[in-house]
Enzyme design. Structure first.
Site, mmCIF file in Angstrom:
data_model
loop_
_atom_site.group_PDB
_atom_site.id
_atom_site.type_symbol
_atom_site.label_atom_id
_atom_site.label_comp_id
_atom_site.label_asym_id
_atom_site.label_seq_id
_atom_site.Cartn_x
_atom_site.Cartn_y
_atom_site.Cartn_z
ATOM 1 N NE ARG A 178 -3.461 -2.300 2.723
ATOM 2 C CZ ARG A 178 -3.191 -3.554 3.113
ATOM 3 N NH1 ARG A 178 -1.847 -3.740 3.979
ATOM 4 N NH2 ARG A 178 -4.052 -4.530 3.503
ATOM 5 C CE LYS A 189 -6.968 -1.364 4.797
ATOM 6 N NZ LYS A 189 -8.105 -2.027 4.007
ATOM 7 C CG HIS A 232 -5.390 0.278 -3.422
ATOM 8 N ND1 HIS A 232 -4.958 0.123 -2.214
ATOM 9 C CD2 HIS A 232 -6.526 -0.799 -3.487
ATOM 10 C CE1 HIS A 232 -5.473 -0.996 -1.372
ATOM 11 N NE2 HIS A 232 -6.496 -1.338 -2.088
ATOM 12 N NE ARG A 261 -3.376 -4.293 -1.029
ATOM 13 C CZ ARG A 261 -2.580 -5.120 -0.024
ATOM 14 N NH1 ARG A 261 -1.290 -4.978 -0.124
ATOM 15 N NH2 ARG A 261 -3.214 -5.782 0.893
ATOM 16 C CG HIS A 266 -5.546 -9.725 2.195
ATOM 17 N ND1 HIS A 266 -5.861 -9.988 0.856
ATOM 18 C CD2 HIS A 266 -5.309 -8.431 2.430
ATOM 19 C CE1 HIS A 266 -5.918 -8.788 0.090
ATOM 20 N NE2 HIS A 266 -5.394 -7.698 0.733
ATOM 21 C CE1 TYR A 288 -6.065 -4.762 -3.038
ATOM 22 C CE2 TYR A 288 -7.331 -6.357 -1.539
ATOM 23 C CZ TYR A 288 -6.642 -4.883 -1.885
ATOM 24 O OH TYR A 288 -6.598 -4.097 -0.853
#
Length: 719
Positions: free
Chosen positions: A256, A281, A351, A354, A377, A386
């Site tokens: 990110r 995150k 993004h 990504r 994740h 994604y």
């Protein structure tokens, strides 16, 4: 001969004789340490001399913006120049901030105290990240400012006031943004309720809009686009050397932009060839192998371009004062590359890179678990966003005191407006609710009788699944009415009758499909000469692509890309948009149909409907269904034994699905591996939605049994 230090070049008699000499020298020395050039220091020195001469002796007690503007105006009155005033303020303000003399303008809001307490609660008690705190503070400030502007007090707010806020701002937000705003506002209202600042039922009255999983097309750029972007940085320009390393981290590691700008020098282990990334995150570190190409790009930037600075971050600005890059700067450099190369993608920010990383990993055959681990994740469900398949690349509260009872139709209107402000179409439900209001008569919502509701639910014919549809829509209406205080009770029946089973999907045989196609000339109408041929094309499209009827009828001529043999289905069920590849024969049939179609009116040019009436406007759904039942009878396809209803046009979608699985079985394909692709092709989130279409016909059962027999035989051979 040694060069003089940069600071020495800006010294002079005017500089030494002006007031606040020590303060100015200290600031100029600071700027020199940050990498300011001699020319830049000269400009700062000259401007600060004038500022120092015009500053009052009490400047150390604080200088605000009005005083600084007054000083700039005095200077501008002595010397003409278009940019004189702005240049002086630009030089003076950083100096005053450095000294601690600058008084930032303070905007005092009526609700500032309670907003500050809320921010402190989010930061200290809940432990939210700074970005979350800033975003939710902004959303809450907008809402509270709206309350002030509309003369509403927080303690007096009712659910319909919240509805008014979202309806008024519905045009500004999409459904995804609306969901974020509602989430932030719900947290604030819950907090305020615990502090006794508002009604505790406000938060519960917020209805989050539906945001469906994978409802949009994959918007990752293709890997060839990424290679093209990286190729533009293969120069010896300092900016390109730095940007190349940034682009590699975004596209290869899927980082990110916040993770890139936070990357520090000590997170690169050159000896061990590893890269230590702190995932924002998950709030956890993650270790990656340092790929040779990325290591080369990083080393080239750090050794030859990165300015000497005390900041630990790797990526710094190339111009003094060489501060660490911001996430916005990373967005700008990526966005500029997309624009310069003319690469058309839905999102041009970092993004999207990504997403390109995830799509690349999908193409290389990695599992969702492996891709999720690479992207950092927690679960595979987060990775699904994604890793979309790109088909082109692969193919009860009480009434308020003194408040009048609202009419039923007014509640229906308010409910529909609220639902549509959340981004829902709500067309069928709107028609049903207005039908309900018409049948109930001109009554208040509190006066609707339970027996009248039962009569509406029952209808005039036998009990069908429509009963459940009506019940669910009315249940939503009364939940809304009760939460807003328009009604105290719900007149819906407590006991749900046993409904008949849904109609069994009919799978047409190949012979029946031929009879349907052969019978289409019988639909000829002299008032609409193209009706028969157009219906033939529609049947072939529904069977050849598995589209829903509404999807096919909403197609425009531009949606059919006959060169790439791809149909784009826009904003369909669950707001999804998808790409549907078609075969050569169907593509040829569509090309012939489009040539005929151009003989009819084209009210919107190439954006006109692909299937149309003689007027050039959309073909009515009801007419298409009626024509099919005529066609079915002419093709002598009867209602199956034990079924109450005849086969439908929609059953072509079921037929296409079953025939595809049957062909896979006969070709010896791995059906279990291919089912997720079939689900994507049909526009389903997962194979659970596809299971209804896989009705076990005798042919499909025979192929499945044969496959099991082969498996069992192989098992016996290995015993």
């Amino acid at each position: 001969m040694s060069k003089k230090p940069a600071l020495a070049k800006v010294e002079g008699s005017r500089h030494r004789e002006a007031p606040f000499l020590q303060e100015r020298e200290r600031y100029l020395r600071h700027c020199a340490e940050l990498g300011a050039t001699p020319g830049s220091l000269c400009i700062k020195r000259n401007e600060l001399i004038w500022v120092a001469r015009l500053l009052p002796a009490t400047a150390s007690q604080g200088v605000d913006v009005s005083l600084l503007q007054e000083i700039a105006r005095k200077r501008a009155s002595m010397h003409t120049g278009v940019t004189m005033e702005c240049r002086m303020i630009a030089a003076a303000r950083p100096w005053l901030r450095f000294l601690g003399w600058w008084r930032e303008p303070i905007i005092v809001l009526p609700f500032q105290g309670q907003l500050d307490r809320y921010v402190k609660w989010m930061r200290d008690e809940r432990g939210f990240t700074p970005s979350t705190v800033a975003q939710w503070q902004s959303r809450t400030t907008q809402f509270l400012q709206w309350c002030v502007d509309t003369d509403r007090r927080l303690e007096d707010l009712q659910p319909d006031d919240i509805d008014a806020y979202f309806i008024q701002n519905a045009s500004r937000w999409g459904r995804i943004s609306m969901k974020g705003v509602m989430g932030a506002l719900r947290i604030y209202l819950r907090y305020s309720a615990t502090q006794g600042l508002c009604d505790s039922r406000l938060a519960a009255a917020l209805r989050t809009p539906r945001v469906y999983t994978q409802e949009s097309l994959p918007y990752a750029p293709r890997w060839t686009d990424m290679q093209q972007i990286l190729a533009t940085t293969a120069t010896d320009k300092p900016a390109d050397i730095r940007n190349r390393a940034i682009l590699m981290l975004l596209s290869i590691y899927g980082m990110r932009r916040g993770e890139v700008v936070a990357l520090r020098l000590d997170q690169v282990n050159w000896a061990g060839r590893t890269l230590h990334v702190f995932r924002l995150k998950r709030r956890q570190p993650q270790v990656y192998p340092l790929l040779p190409t990325v290591a080369e790009a990083l080393a080239s930037y750090i050794d030859t371009v990165r300015p000497p600075a005390s900041a630990p971050q790797i990526f710094l600005g190339l111009h003094a004062p060489h501060r660490p890059l911001t996430p916005q700067a990373v967005f700008d450099l990526v966005n500029d590359r997309f624009k310069a190369l003319g690469i058309e993608v839905k999102h041009r920010g970092p993004h999207a890179l990504r997403h390109a990383c995830a799509a690349r990993l999908v193409d290389q055959g990695l599992s969702l678990k492996e891709i999720g681990d690479h992207l950092g994740h927690h679960s595979a469900s987060a990775t699904m966003t994604y890793a979309k398949v790109d088909m082109r690349a692969t193919r009860s509260r009480r009434l308020r005191s003194g408040r009048s009872v609202m009419e039923l139709i007014d509640v229906v209107t308010a409910y529909v407006a609220m639902q549509r402000s959340l981004g829902l179409r709500f067309e069928a439900a709107d028609r049903l609710l207005r039908q309900f209001a018409h049948q109930m008569g001109n009554v208040g919502i509190a006066d609707v009788r339970p027996d009248a509701v039962v009569e509406f639910l029952q209808g005039t014919g036998p009990l069908t699944a429509t009963w459940r549809l009506k019940y669910n829509v009315l249940a939503g209406l009364y939940r809304f009415a009760i939460s807003r205080g328009y009604s105290e009770t719900c007149p819906l029946p407590a006991n749900v009758p046993k409904l008949p089973p849904p109609q069994t999907p009919y799978v047409y045989s190949t012979a029946e499909l031929r009879r349907l196609i052969d019978a289409t000339p019988l639909l000829y109408n002299y008032r609409s000469p193209q009706q028969a041929s157009m219906y033939r094309t529609l049947i072939l499209l529904l069977y050849g692509s598995g589209l829903r009827i509404g999807e096919a009828l909403r197609l425009t001529i531009l949606d059919a890309d006959l060169i790439d043999r791809v149909i784009t289905v826009h904003d369909t069920k669950f707001f999804k948009t998808r790409l549907v590849p078609i075969g050569q024969r169907l593509s040829t049939e569509l090309a012939t149909h489009i040539e005929r179609r151009r003989g009819l009116p084209m009210p919107e040019g190439n954006n006109s409907r692909l299937f149309t009436s003689r007027t050039g406007h959309g073909w009515p759904y009801s007419q298409v269904i009626t024509l099919f039942q005529r066609l079915r009878q002419m093709a002598k396809i009867e209602c199956p034994e034990g079924e109450l209803h005849p086969p439908r046009l929609h059953d072509l979608r079921h037929t296409a699905t079953v025939h595809r699985v049957l062909a896979w079985y006969r070709d010896g394909k791995d059906v279990q591996r291919l089912l997720p692709q079939l689900a994507t092709y049909l526009g389903h989130v997962d194979i659970k939605s596809t299971q209804r279409y896989l009705r076990m016909t005798p042919e499909l059962l025979a192929e499945a049994s044969r496959r099991f027999a082969q498996y069992a035989q192989c098992g016996d051979d290995h015993e």
